[in-house]
Scaffold this active site. Structure first.
Site, PDB file in Angstrom:
ATOM      1  N   ARG A  74       0.824  -1.205   0.000  1.00  0.00           N
ATOM      2  CA  ARG A  74       0.000   0.000   0.000  1.00  0.00           C
ATOM      3  C   ARG A  74       0.861   1.259   0.000  1.00  0.00           C
ATOM      4  O   ARG A  74       1.897   1.322   0.638  1.00  0.00           O
ATOM      5  CB  ARG A  74      -0.869  -0.004   1.252  1.00  0.00           C
ATOM      6  CG  ARG A  74      -1.594   1.286   1.507  1.00  0.00           C
ATOM      7  CD  ARG A  74      -2.638   1.115   2.554  1.00  0.00           C
ATOM      8  NE  ARG A  74      -2.090   0.751   3.838  1.00  0.00           N
ATOM      9  CZ  ARG A  74      -1.706   1.636   4.754  1.00  0.00           C
ATOM     10  NH1 ARG A  74      -1.788   2.910   4.509  1.00  0.00           N
ATOM     11  NH2 ARG A  74      -1.244   1.235   5.905  1.00  0.00           N
ATOM     12  N   ASP A 133      -8.652  -0.357  -2.496  1.00  0.00           N
ATOM     13  CA  ASP A 133      -8.414  -0.362  -1.050  1.00  0.00           C
ATOM     14  C   ASP A 133      -9.143  -1.564  -0.467  1.00  0.00           C
ATOM     15  O   ASP A 133     -10.074  -2.090  -1.079  1.00  0.00           O
ATOM     16  CB  ASP A 133      -8.892   0.936  -0.387  1.00  0.00           C
ATOM     17  CG  ASP A 133      -8.304   1.072   1.018  1.00  0.00           C
ATOM     18  OD1 ASP A 133      -7.175   1.559   1.139  1.00  0.00           O
ATOM     19  OD2 ASP A 133      -8.951   0.640   1.987  1.00  0.00           O
TER      20      ASP A 133
END
Ligand code: 1CP
Length: 321
Positions: free
Chosen positions: A2, A51
């Site tokens: 991420r 996400d």
């Protein structure tokens, strides 16, 4: 990992202001953002720009990603009534934008695309706490105080994970990663009882699709045997555990991914170089290793440092050490 994008100026040009969900749901934008770190760094795989909360958001639970904070909910999960806010996914209607992004990417990339989902514990922590948490107090109170409701919640979250992962693989993703970033907050007996059954259901459903499965969390030194046993082909390891110890704890049954401390990217190059070599030395030339950071790229990272690490790892790999 991420936030590879967060340190790139070209990311901010494309992302726009506000919630990143506004960038995630526009396929051309999400495609471009996924490609940016691959172009700049020459890494060996791409990770989809999305996400872990995307499916929960897509079924209308009422979650957003607040800039500078992370996932937030105005009405956190509190009781059995809230289960209705987690209806089953309609893959085309709810996640069509993501499928289009994956298809675009598979057509453009010459490296594999990794799809991903959030695991039930980590997602439940945002839904119950309503925002990122340090102690997971409300989450653990519900888990142990209302175990039946906890398991019902995790079943729904596991179904969402299976849905989004299946859609990503069917659209062409070459591997999947299950992020249980915060599971390390649990003691092993609690992980076994409250989390393992749900994550292992997701991973075994993915086994039927025939793509490699990566299972990742931070602070999971004590949980590594179970993280491996849950059905992963690859286990992500953070910097707190040496790869050689992780290999012992996972019984050599899985490949390992990791585990440079992302903070080291802020150190002077000679220090960073020494630490990259240390990770590779800890691995000891074992073929089952994917070099990576132990967690996400910190926003203040200089992209040139990342580039040098990628080049160094490639040089060492090509020299066949
Ligand atoms: O690098 C990439 O852009 C890949 C896409 C990606 C991935 C794989 C994003 C975009 N998020 C994720 C996974 C994710 N999201 C995880 C699992 C991996 C990990 O532990 O890092 C988690 C826990 C989240 C939740 C989340 N989303 C947080 C963490 C909050 C906390 O609890 O500390 C944050 C800050 C976000 C926002 C987010 N998602 C992605 C990016 C690039 C960002 C931040 C930057 C922005 O708002 O532009």
């Amino acid at each position: 990992m991420r936030q590879a994008g967060r340190s790139l100026p070209e990311y901010f040009d494309v992302r726009g202001d506000g919630s990143i969900l506004d960038a995630i749901r526009v396929p051309d934008r999400a495609t471009e953002i996924t490609l940016q770190p691959v172009r700049r760094y020459g890494v060996d795989a791409a990770i989809l720009f999305s996400d872990i909360v995307t499916p929960v958001w897509a079924v209308g639970f009422g979650i957003d990603i607040t800039p500078g904070v992370g996932p937030t909910c105005d009405r956190p999960f509190r009781s059995a009534d809230d289960l209705q806010r987690l209806r089953p996914l309609d893959l085309d209607a709810d996640l069509g934008f993501q499928t289009e992004t994956v298809r675009n990417l598979v057509a453009e990339l010459d490296v594999p695309l990794i799809g991903f989902a959030g695991a039930p514990f980590t997602l439940a922590s945002y839904l119950i706490e309503g925002r990122p948490s340090r102690d997971y107090a409300k989450c653990k109170a519900l888990m142990m105080g209302q175990p039946e409701l906890w398991h019902q919640l995790c079943e729904r979250l596991a179904d969402l994970a299976i849905g989004t992962l299946t859609a990503q693989v069917e659209a062409g993703a070459s591997a999947i990663q299950l992020f249980d970033s915060w599971a390390g907050a649990l003691r092993p007996e609690h992980y076994r009882e409250y989390v393992f059954p749900h994550s292992s259901r997701i991973l075994s459903a993915m086994g039927d699709l025939g793509v490699p499965r990566i299972h990742f969390g931070i602070n999971t030194g004590e949980l590594l045997p179970q993280i491996a046993e849950a059905g992963a082909d690859v286990v992500g390891v953070d910097w707190r555990t040496r790869l050689s110890d992780a290999r012992e704890r996972t019984g050599g049954t899985v490949a390992l991914q990791g585990n440079l401390d992302p903070a080291l990217l802020l150190a002077p190059w000679p220090v960073l170089e020494r630490e990259v070599r240390r990770v590779l030395d800890d691995n000891g030339g074992h073929p089952g290793h994917i070099f990576n950071l132990g967690h996400g790229v910190l926003p203040q990272t200089d992209p040139d440092q990342v580039k040098r690490v990628v080049e160094l790892v490639h040089d060492i790999g090509r020299a066949g050490r």
